[in-house]
Scaffold this motif. Structure first.
Motif, mmCIF file in Angstrom:
data_model
loop_
_atom_site.group_PDB
_atom_site.id
_atom_site.type_symbol
_atom_site.label_atom_id
_atom_site.label_comp_id
_atom_site.label_asym_id
_atom_site.label_seq_id
_atom_site.Cartn_x
_atom_site.Cartn_y
_atom_site.Cartn_z
ATOM 1 N N GLY A 92 0.819 -1.203 0.000
ATOM 2 C CA GLY A 92 0.000 0.000 0.000
ATOM 3 C C GLY A 92 0.851 1.249 0.000
ATOM 4 O O GLY A 92 0.585 2.214 -0.728
ATOM 5 N N ASN A 93 1.903 1.262 0.829
ATOM 6 C CA ASN A 93 2.818 2.401 0.854
ATOM 7 C C ASN A 93 3.490 2.597 -0.500
ATOM 8 O O ASN A 93 3.588 3.716 -1.009
ATOM 9 N N LEU A 94 3.942 1.492 -1.091
ATOM 10 C CA LEU A 94 4.556 1.591 -2.419
ATOM 11 C C LEU A 94 3.555 2.086 -3.448
ATOM 12 O O LEU A 94 3.876 2.919 -4.315
ATOM 13 N N GLY A 95 2.322 1.581 -3.372
ATOM 14 C CA GLY A 95 1.300 2.002 -4.326
ATOM 15 C C GLY A 95 0.942 3.466 -4.199
ATOM 16 O O GLY A 95 0.622 4.121 -5.198
ATOM 17 N N ASP A 96 0.993 4.000 -2.978
ATOM 18 C CA ASP A 96 0.712 5.420 -2.771
ATOM 19 C C ASP A 96 1.892 6.305 -3.157
ATOM 20 O O ASP A 96 1.728 7.504 -3.375
ATOM 21 N N PHE A 232 -4.128 8.970 -9.399
ATOM 22 C CA PHE A 232 -2.786 8.966 -8.824
ATOM 23 C C PHE A 232 -1.866 9.906 -9.591
ATOM 24 O O PHE A 232 -1.077 10.654 -8.990
ATOM 25 N N THR A 233 -1.942 9.890 -10.922
ATOM 26 C CA THR A 233 -1.069 10.725 -11.746
ATOM 27 C C THR A 233 -1.269 12.201 -11.444
ATOM 28 O O THR A 233 -0.307 12.952 -11.230
ATOM 29 N N ILE A 234 -2.517 12.641 -11.404
ATOM 30 C CA ILE A 234 -2.803 14.053 -11.144
ATOM 31 C C ILE A 234 -2.432 14.433 -9.719
ATOM 32 O O ILE A 234 -1.868 15.502 -9.462
ATOM 33 N N ASP A 235 -2.725 13.557 -8.762
ATOM 34 C CA ASP A 235 -2.399 13.859 -7.372
ATOM 35 C C ASP A 235 -0.897 14.014 -7.190
ATOM 36 O O ASP A 235 -0.434 14.907 -6.461
ATOM 37 N N ARG A 236 -0.116 13.179 -7.858
ATOM 38 C CA ARG A 236 1.340 13.284 -7.752
ATOM 39 C C ARG A 236 1.830 14.576 -8.403
ATOM 40 O O ARG A 236 2.746 15.224 -7.895
ATOM 41 N N SER A 376 -13.168 6.749 1.692
ATOM 42 C CA SER A 376 -12.891 7.149 3.072
ATOM 43 C C SER A 376 -11.522 7.791 3.253
ATOM 44 O O SER A 376 -11.224 8.286 4.344
ATOM 45 N N PHE A 377 -10.683 7.802 2.202
ATOM 46 C CA PHE A 377 -9.307 8.285 2.340
ATOM 47 C C PHE A 377 -8.924 9.198 1.176
ATOM 48 O O PHE A 377 -9.432 9.043 0.062
ATOM 49 N N PRO A 378 -7.994 10.131 1.424
ATOM 50 C CA PRO A 378 -7.435 10.933 0.333
ATOM 51 C C PRO A 378 -6.571 10.071 -0.581
ATOM 52 O O PRO A 378 -6.103 9.002 -0.181
ATOM 53 N N ILE A 379 -6.361 10.536 -1.804
ATOM 54 C CA ILE A 379 -5.623 9.759 -2.796
ATOM 55 C C ILE A 379 -4.239 9.374 -2.292
ATOM 56 O O ILE A 379 -3.784 8.253 -2.506
ATOM 57 N N MET A 381 -3.031 8.529 0.436
ATOM 58 C CA MET A 381 -2.921 7.401 1.369
ATOM 59 C C MET A 381 -4.083 6.425 1.199
ATOM 60 O O MET A 381 -4.379 5.632 2.087
ATOM 61 N N ARG A 382 -4.711 6.474 0.040
ATOM 62 C CA ARG A 382 -5.892 5.631 -0.209
ATOM 63 C C ARG A 382 -5.526 4.158 -0.285
ATOM 64 O O ARG A 382 -6.252 3.299 0.228
ATOM 65 N N TYR A 383 -4.444 3.832 -0.947
ATOM 66 C CA TYR A 383 -4.034 2.433 -1.085
ATOM 67 C C TYR A 383 -3.755 1.829 0.290
ATOM 68 O O TYR A 383 -4.271 0.769 0.660
ATOM 69 N N THR A 384 -2.942 2.547 1.084
ATOM 70 C CA THR A 384 -2.575 2.053 2.406
ATOM 71 C C THR A 384 -3.793 1.962 3.322
ATOM 72 O O THR A 384 -3.992 0.956 4.020
ATOM 73 N N GLY A 385 -4.629 2.995 3.322
ATOM 74 C CA GLY A 385 -5.797 3.008 4.196
ATOM 75 C C GLY A 385 -6.808 1.939 3.852
ATOM 76 O O GLY A 385 -7.317 1.231 4.736
ATOM 77 N N SER A 386 -7.108 1.803 2.564
ATOM 78 C CA SER A 386 -8.070 0.791 2.139
ATOM 79 C C SER A 386 -7.550 -0.614 2.434
ATOM 80 O O SER A 386 -8.287 -1.488 2.900
ATOM 81 N N ALA A 387 -6.264 -0.833 2.150
ATOM 82 C CA ALA A 387 -5.666 -2.146 2.416
ATOM 83 C C ALA A 387 -5.663 -2.448 3.904
ATOM 84 O O ALA A 387 -5.899 -3.594 4.317
ATOM 85 N N ALA A 388 -5.403 -1.432 4.727
ATOM 86 C CA ALA A 388 -5.389 -1.653 6.183
ATOM 87 C C ALA A 388 -6.765 -2.077 6.673
ATOM 88 O O ALA A 388 -6.889 -2.989 7.505
ATOM 89 N N GLY A 389 -7.815 -1.434 6.166
ATOM 90 C CA GLY A 389 -9.167 -1.789 6.564
ATOM 91 C C GLY A 389 -9.554 -3.185 6.125
ATOM 92 O O GLY A 389 -10.095 -3.981 6.907
ATOM 93 N N TYR A 390 -9.262 -3.512 4.874
ATOM 94 C CA TYR A 390 -9.666 -4.803 4.319
ATOM 95 C C TYR A 390 -8.845 -5.943 4.904
ATOM 96 O O TYR A 390 -9.396 -6.966 5.345
ATOM 97 N N THR A 391 -7.527 -5.796 4.925
ATOM 98 C CA THR A 391 -6.687 -6.871 5.445
ATOM 99 C C THR A 391 -6.796 -6.992 6.962
ATOM 100 O O THR A 391 -6.624 -8.081 7.514
ATOM 101 N N GLY A 392 -7.069 -5.877 7.626
ATOM 102 C CA GLY A 392 -7.282 -5.944 9.068
ATOM 103 C C GLY A 392 -8.493 -6.797 9.409
ATOM 104 O O GLY A 392 -8.470 -7.595 10.353
ATOM 105 N N ALA A 393 -9.563 -6.645 8.631
ATOM 106 C CA ALA A 393 -10.749 -7.482 8.834
ATOM 107 C C ALA A 393 -10.441 -8.943 8.549
ATOM 108 O O ALA A 393 -10.913 -9.847 9.253
ATOM 109 N N ASN A 394 -9.635 -9.178 7.518
ATOM 110 C CA ASN A 394 -9.250 -10.551 7.196
ATOM 111 C C ASN A 394 -8.447 -11.190 8.329
ATOM 112 O O ASN A 394 -8.630 -12.371 8.657
ATOM 113 N N LEU A 395 -7.537 -10.410 8.906
ATOM 114 C CA LEU A 395 -6.693 -10.938 9.981
ATOM 115 C C LEU A 395 -7.507 -11.242 11.233
ATOM 116 O O LEU A 395 -7.401 -12.322 11.822
#
Length: 450
Positions: A92-96, A232-236, A376-379, A381-395
């Motif tokens: 997620g960090n790499l993706g952001d 992502f392109t525009i945000d960067r 729920s998240f800004p662009i 940190m969207r990858y990291t935030g979304s992944a944290a929510g989804y994988t956290g539920a999985n864990l």
């Protein structure tokens, strides 16, 4: 919290939105690529889950009693979920920071390699305790890759999607799961029907895991032909030389949202695996159902759930993401609470309806989940935030679900009422969490800087 800003014009960046919500060829290519990669990811997980319930206890834990061997096998199943949050944060960090497209290529390669290695792994009879150790290690690698893959694929489709069809595009990501479940079940059923028990247990089960690596190569080729998402392109470009948020920044700036999203997906995540993994084991090992019968029930249920996912995507765009998940939870409660009581009746028709209802309810919700999480998240940190929510539920909820269900069955002398109580608690948790989530369906996905 600042008010959302109006996003700049995105001409020239391949944005999936046309004047009235139409889709560009790149948007369609993005959703096709994301759906394919999701199907491949879930194929590996579906094959592993089925094997964990049927083959792995004998191959990797032959010296244990049948009950303990099954619990140990489900423990290896949970190892993949243990790795998912770590993979979600790292990828997620790499993706952001470097983009969704590049990271998704890495996750596919890791997933395919780990699955192929499981397929050639010697059993306990050949290398002793090293065998289950390596199985756990490869399962951990699978989960690590999946932690970044699922959310990245969702964002790849969503950030290319037309504004008014984000839910519908999400539904195609959701159908990757039932498609892969059907593929995995038909593959294993065909092998089990063609081979005798000794051949299937010795080498037949390895074929789909090794073959999946070839499919990953195809998916990587397709994915490399998809452009980076315009969001992502525009945000960067807007951020210029400003340092982008670090991996853990989302836990400092949006902790309540991350926790609430985790809890909102508790019931769907856990009950999916109770239905597809534990109930399969319960029917075959405890009640003596034929494997081809139970596999057939799962195929029919997953085919039905594909339609439910597409309907859920339409609902998500029309009535909102949160409302769609709430409606799905009501349906899930209606089918999951009586599930094991109905299975105990051995009435095949009723069992088929109940299992199909459970899986359809989950996939109906899964169509709305990606957009609910992404909005729920800004662009940045969207990858990291979304992944944290989804994988956290999985864990916290998905991973231990088959193990907990097995433990409850053993503890209460084979009575399934305790599993029903566990189901009720999960549904109550998710309902409570959804009540605290804002409905941002009408918000501009690109301008979600809160």
């Amino acid at each position: 919290m600042t008010a959302p800003t109006t996003p700049p014009a995105r001409s020239g960046h391949g944005r999936g939105e046309l004047a009235s919500g139409g889709a560009t060829p790149m948007a369609r290519k993005a959703v096709f690529s994301a759906t394919l990669s999701t199907a491949l990811e879930w194929f590996d997980f579906a094959v592993y889950g089925t094997l964990a319930a049927t083959v792995f206890p004998a191959v990797f834990f032959p010296d244990l009693t049948p009950t303990v061997a099954l619990l140990a096998s489900f423990g290896t199943f949970g190892a993949g979920f243990l790795a998912r949050p770590l993979g979600g944060v790292v990828f997620g960090n790499l993706g952001d920071r470097i983009g969704r497209r590049r990271v998704l290529t890495y996750t596919l390669i890791v997933m395919g390699t780990a699955s192929a290695l499981i397929g050639v792994l010697p059993g306990y009879a050949t290398i002793g305790l090293i065998a289950p150790f390596l199985l756990v290690l490869m399962r951990f690698a699978q989960g690590f890759a999946a932690g970044g893959e699922m959310t990245g694929a969702q964002l790849m489709a969503l950030e290319h999607a037309p504004h008014d069809r984000r839910g519908f595009y999400s539904s195609f990501i959701a159908i990757g799961s039932p498609i892969s479940q059907v593929m995995a079940t038909l593959t294993l059923t065909g092998l089990a029907a063609t081979l005798d028990d000794h051949a299937f247990t010795t080498w037949g089960w390895r074929i789909p895991l090794v073959a999946s690596f070839l499919l990953v190569i195809v998916a990587v080729y397709i994915r490399r032909r998809v452009e980076e998402t315009p969001d992502f392109t525009i945000d960067r470009e807007q951020s210029g030389k400003t340092e982008r948020p670090r991996a853990l920044a989302v836990f400092r700036t949006h902790p309540r949202i991350v926790i609430t999203l985790i809890l909102s997906w508790a019931a769907a995540g856990a009950l999916f695996y109770i239905t597809t993994v534990f109930s399969l084991s319960y029917m075959t090992r405890t009640l003596g159902f034929a494997k081809d019968l139970t596999f057939g029930l799962m195929v029919a249920a997953n085919l039905t759930s594909i339609c439910a996912a597409l309907v859920g995507g339409r609902f998500a765009d029309r009535i909102g993401r949160r409302n769609t998940l709430s409606l799905g939870l009501l349906a899930l409660a209606a089918f999951s609470l009586p599930l094991f009581a109905i299975i105990d009746t051995r009435n095949i028709a009723l069992i088929a309806v109940c299992i199909a209802g459970c899986l359809s309810s989950v996939q109906f919700m899964a169509a709305a989940q990606p957009t609910l999480f992404a909005e729920s998240f800004p662009i940045s940190m969207r990858y990291t935030g979304s992944a944290a929510g989804y994988t956290g539920a999985n864990l916290l909820f998905s991973a231990p679900a088959p193990f907990i269900a097995s433990w409850l069955l053993t503890t209460f002398d084979g009575n399934t009422w305790a599993i029903t109580g566990y189901t009720l608690v999960l549904i109550a948790i998710s309902f409570g969490a959804l009540a605290f989530l804002p409905n941002r369906t009408s918000d501009d996905l690109e301008g979600a800087h809160r």
